[in-house]
Scaffold this motif. Sequence first.
Motif, PDB file in Angstrom:
ATOM      1  N   ARG A  59       0.439   5.386   0.148  1.00  0.00           N
ATOM      2  CA  ARG A  59      -0.447   6.522   0.355  1.00  0.00           C
ATOM      3  C   ARG A  59       0.382   7.790   0.553  1.00  0.00           C
ATOM      4  O   ARG A  59       1.592   7.729   0.724  1.00  0.00           O
ATOM      5  CB  ARG A  59      -1.347   6.287   1.563  1.00  0.00           C
ATOM      6  CG  ARG A  59      -0.597   6.149   2.879  1.00  0.00           C
ATOM      7  CD  ARG A  59      -1.573   5.997   4.035  1.00  0.00           C
ATOM      8  NE  ARG A  59      -2.387   4.802   3.893  1.00  0.00           N
ATOM      9  CZ  ARG A  59      -3.364   4.470   4.732  1.00  0.00           C
ATOM     10  NH1 ARG A  59      -3.667   5.285   5.730  1.00  0.00           N
ATOM     11  NH2 ARG A  59      -4.042   3.354   4.574  1.00  0.00           N
ATOM     12  N   GLN A  63      -4.090   7.169  -3.179  1.00  0.00           N
ATOM     13  CA  GLN A  63      -3.713   5.945  -2.460  1.00  0.00           C
ATOM     14  C   GLN A  63      -3.839   4.765  -3.419  1.00  0.00           C
ATOM     15  O   GLN A  63      -4.822   4.637  -4.152  1.00  0.00           O
ATOM     16  CB  GLN A  63      -4.625   5.734  -1.253  1.00  0.00           C
ATOM     17  CG  GLN A  63      -4.364   4.444  -0.487  1.00  0.00           C
ATOM     18  CD  GLN A  63      -5.300   4.301   0.694  1.00  0.00           C
ATOM     19  OE1 GLN A  63      -5.587   5.257   1.394  1.00  0.00           O
ATOM     20  NE2 GLN A  63      -5.791   3.105   0.909  1.00  0.00           N
ATOM     21  N   GLU A 101      -5.058  13.834  -2.332  1.00  0.00           N
ATOM     22  CA  GLU A 101      -4.197  12.754  -1.859  1.00  0.00           C
ATOM     23  C   GLU A 101      -4.634  11.438  -2.488  1.00  0.00           C
ATOM     24  O   GLU A 101      -5.804  11.055  -2.437  1.00  0.00           O
ATOM     25  CB  GLU A 101      -4.265  12.654  -0.333  1.00  0.00           C
ATOM     26  CG  GLU A 101      -3.326  11.593   0.231  1.00  0.00           C
ATOM     27  CD  GLU A 101      -3.261  11.645   1.745  1.00  0.00           C
ATOM     28  OE1 GLU A 101      -3.226  10.582   2.357  1.00  0.00           O
ATOM     29  OE2 GLU A 101      -3.268  12.769   2.291  1.00  0.00           O
ATOM     30  N   GLN A 120       0.837  -1.189   0.000  1.00  0.00           N
ATOM     31  CA  GLN A 120       0.000   0.000   0.000  1.00  0.00           C
ATOM     32  C   GLN A 120       0.876   1.244   0.000  1.00  0.00           C
ATOM     33  O   GLN A 120       1.845   1.333   0.768  1.00  0.00           O
ATOM     34  CB  GLN A 120      -0.924   0.004   1.212  1.00  0.00           C
ATOM     35  CG  GLN A 120      -1.882   1.186   1.259  1.00  0.00           C
ATOM     36  CD  GLN A 120      -2.925   1.023   2.343  1.00  0.00           C
ATOM     37  OE1 GLN A 120      -3.988   0.475   2.150  1.00  0.00           O
ATOM     38  NE2 GLN A 120      -2.589   1.506   3.530  1.00  0.00           N
TER      39      GLN A 120
END
Length: 224
Positions: free
Chosen positions: A104, A119, A117, A102
Amino acid sequence: MESASLRHSYNAEYQSSYATDTRAGEEEEAPNGQTFLNPAFKIGSSRVSEQFRPLFGVSITWPGSVETSVEWNQQTETFLRTANLKVEEVQTNQLSGSVSYQKRGMRIPVLGLGRLENQIRFSLTVSRSVNDERSYNLRGALADVRSADGSVDPDRITDPTNDYVQVRKQTTRVQVTPELTYRLSDRVTADLLVEYERFDGDSRQPSYTRVNGGFNVSVSISQN
């Protein structure tokens, strides 16, 4: 390695059915030649279930937002059929593993929306499951014990090469599932999923290979 955890779980269950016997107290001969008195209650069927979910499991979190896990599950169900003096056993073994990554905190400018933002997450899951179903003929085994004066080796009763054991089902299933998720703030989410499955069957259930895929995009629009 940032963190690790171990898992183990065991669960068992017993079920049985009873019925009254109108011949209670009467003498009866068993298949092995021995005599006994009929009880007031007889067991119609019994079931024993044992589950290890998991027998062994480990999860590890690595630096860089990478997570891995491995699980080994086992399940055994045993059925006693007193009407035909047979024992049926169903065993399932499953080994699975997964890895995920992941990312982010990526901020990119989007026209009219400012800097949003982002992700992104990728995961891969692989599993292999083996199913085995067998039936044990206790009536035939007891009859052979009687003819052999009680000298039959108990290991012969569970030997699949003998007539006491009937292999009813033996199958293997392999599944591979990669998944990619992209999230643009809370407004746009996209998911891409592929499922691969290979099934190795027997005479009762044919083998096959299957691939499924899906793509999903969700957009949320709001105005204050």
